[in-house]
Design a protein around this motif. Sequence first.
Motif, PDB file in Angstrom:
ATOM      1  N   MET A  44       0.852  -1.178   0.000  1.00 38.72           N
ATOM      2  CA  MET A  44       0.000   0.000   0.000  1.00 38.72           C
ATOM      3  C   MET A  44       0.891   1.232   0.000  1.00 38.72           C
ATOM      4  O   MET A  44       1.688   1.435   0.913  1.00 38.72           O
ATOM      5  N   LYS A  45       0.801   2.031  -1.035  1.00 35.88           N
ATOM      6  CA  LYS A  45       1.657   3.206  -1.154  1.00 35.88           C
ATOM      7  C   LYS A  45       1.141   4.320  -0.251  1.00 35.88           C
ATOM      8  O   LYS A  45      -0.050   4.615  -0.223  1.00 35.88           O
ATOM      9  N   THR A  46       2.064   4.923   0.443  1.00 33.25           N
ATOM     10  CA  THR A  46       1.725   6.034   1.319  1.00 33.25           C
ATOM     11  C   THR A  46       2.964   6.899   1.522  1.00 33.25           C
ATOM     12  O   THR A  46       4.091   6.412   1.438  1.00 33.25           O
ATOM     13  N   ASN A  47       2.761   8.165   1.760  1.00 38.82           N
ATOM     14  CA  ASN A  47       3.856   9.095   2.005  1.00 38.82           C
ATOM     15  C   ASN A  47       4.090   9.369   3.490  1.00 38.82           C
ATOM     16  O   ASN A  47       5.035  10.057   3.842  1.00 38.82           O
ATOM     17  N   LYS A  48       3.240   8.843   4.337  1.00 40.71           N
ATOM     18  CA  LYS A  48       3.378   9.055   5.776  1.00 40.71           C
ATOM     19  C   LYS A  48       4.228   7.950   6.381  1.00 40.71           C
ATOM     20  O   LYS A  48       3.945   6.767   6.196  1.00 40.71           O
ATOM     21  N   TRP A  49       5.259   8.350   7.114  1.00 39.13           N
ATOM     22  CA  TRP A  49       6.141   7.351   7.708  1.00 39.13           C
ATOM     23  C   TRP A  49       5.441   6.573   8.815  1.00 39.13           C
ATOM     24  O   TRP A  49       5.797   5.414   9.086  1.00 39.13           O
ATOM     25  N   THR A  50       4.440   7.180   9.448  1.00 34.47           N
ATOM     26  CA  THR A  50       3.700   6.451  10.486  1.00 34.47           C
ATOM     27  C   THR A  50       2.938   5.266   9.887  1.00 34.47           C
ATOM     28  O   THR A  50       2.873   4.200  10.495  1.00 34.47           O
ATOM     29  N   ASN A  51       2.381   5.460   8.690  1.00 30.64           N
ATOM     30  CA  ASN A  51       1.684   4.344   8.044  1.00 30.64           C
ATOM     31  C   ASN A  51       2.654   3.247   7.634  1.00 30.64           C
ATOM     32  O   ASN A  51       2.332   2.058   7.713  1.00 30.64           O
ATOM     33  N   ARG A  52       3.845   3.629   7.191  1.00 32.87           N
ATOM     34  CA  ARG A  52       4.850   2.627   6.823  1.00 32.87           C
ATOM     35  C   ARG A  52       5.209   1.752   8.020  1.00 32.87           C
ATOM     36  O   ARG A  52       5.289   0.519   7.916  1.00 32.87           O
ATOM     37  N   ILE A  53       5.435   2.389   9.149  1.00 32.12           N
ATOM     38  CA  ILE A  53       5.777   1.634  10.355  1.00 32.12           C
ATOM     39  C   ILE A  53       4.606   0.761  10.788  1.00 32.12           C
ATOM     40  O   ILE A  53       4.778  -0.403  11.191  1.00 32.12           O
ATOM     41  N   PHE A  54       3.400   1.305  10.697  1.00 30.40           N
ATOM     42  CA  PHE A  54       2.216   0.548  11.117  1.00 30.40           C
ATOM     43  C   PHE A  54       2.032  -0.702  10.249  1.00 30.40           C
ATOM     44  O   PHE A  54       1.791  -1.806  10.767  1.00 30.40           O
ATOM     45  N   PHE A  55       2.170  -0.564   8.937  1.00 29.73           N
ATOM     46  CA  PHE A  55       2.024  -1.718   8.051  1.00 29.73           C
ATOM     47  C   PHE A  55       3.131  -2.741   8.298  1.00 29.73           C
ATOM     48  O   PHE A  55       2.891  -3.959   8.244  1.00 29.73           O
ATOM     49  N   HIS A  56       4.341  -2.246   8.552  1.00 30.48           N
ATOM     50  CA  HIS A  56       5.452  -3.172   8.811  1.00 30.48           C
ATOM     51  C   HIS A  56       5.227  -3.950  10.105  1.00 30.48           C
ATOM     52  O   HIS A  56       5.543  -5.150  10.186  1.00 30.48           O
ATOM     53  N   LEU A  57       4.697  -3.302  11.123  1.00 32.10           N
ATOM     54  CA  LEU A  57       4.419  -4.001  12.383  1.00 32.10           C
ATOM     55  C   LEU A  57       3.323  -5.041  12.206  1.00 32.10           C
ATOM     56  O   LEU A  57       3.366  -6.107  12.831  1.00 32.10           O
TER      57      LEU A  57
END
Length: 338
Positions: free
Chosen positions: A213-226
């Motif tokens: 899922m493409k996103t520019n927010k680093w918080t979403n990146r961390i959330f998806f990775h977790l």
Amino acid sequence: MASHLRQHMPAKPHKWGMKLFVLCDSYGFSYAFELYSGAGDNKVPSGVPDLGAASNVVSRLSQIIPDHKQHILYFDNYYTAIPLMIYLYSRGIFSLGTIRTNRIANCKLSTDKQVQKEKRGYSEEYVASCHGVDISTTLWKDNKCVRLASTYVGMKQFIKDNETEVEQKIARYDRVQKKRIEVDCPTIIREYNAHMGGVDLMDGLIGRYRIKMKTNKWTNRIFFHLIDMAMVNAYLLHRRINETYPKELKPQLPSFRKEVAAILCKHLREDITKKSVGRPRASPSPQVVKKLPKKTYLPTDDTRLDAFDHWPEWLDRSGLLGPDGPVIVQAKILLQQL
């Protein structure tokens, strides 16, 4: 994606990204992680000596490991240092890892130039005592020279098997002979290859089937990775519990993720009637009205066969709980308390 957590790592395939330090076992199950947020994140736990920025990461993550239970910790040359190995040994935790020569005080191991003329499989070992801890430093020549340090294992080129000495060998491809040959291999190399790589295994499982899922927010990146890390942990734990099952019955990671998603979507789902938008239609004649059958959501096999008692809710004709309602509610409360 601009963030102070974004780091440049030239040795990685993806040069820019967020750096996570993870504590895993040999099978890829992650127990603890830490997000790197800059050079100012060098925190030292209370009662622990300051071992340096890289070694302090290991000391922080290893706080969840119980002391004096004969655990073994493996790491690569980014973390390995003699003070770190001495600290872990004081807690009853053995350690093994590749090490750089500039981190060994008065290093007696040969340099790459001195070992250049030696044949493949050459090895040498030096054992020294530092603060009462015996530390073995070993050099082994493969395609390149590899140096390791350990507090519990050394070179030990021969082992006894049925009262006979068997030399340890390992298969390597020879470019000159164009075939695989056997070369000498110390025990410390076998130990490192057998147990190191749990973090790489976890990254491989996440990388194959991750949330795209493409996103520019680093918080979403961390959330998806977790979420991906939690899914991999659940998958590995499921396979560990059902280890006695035949191989064909064990689900693979893609099917496991789909089944977990289906269970979460059906959990506590209620049929909500859709409200009509706009002007209400004229009521049709009784002959035209057809009642559609109510859709039933069947639970998955894991829910039906999980060996838990699923209590039914008895309703009367008015839709309220029947005479057995309070007993059922009380039983549910007891189950939740257990």
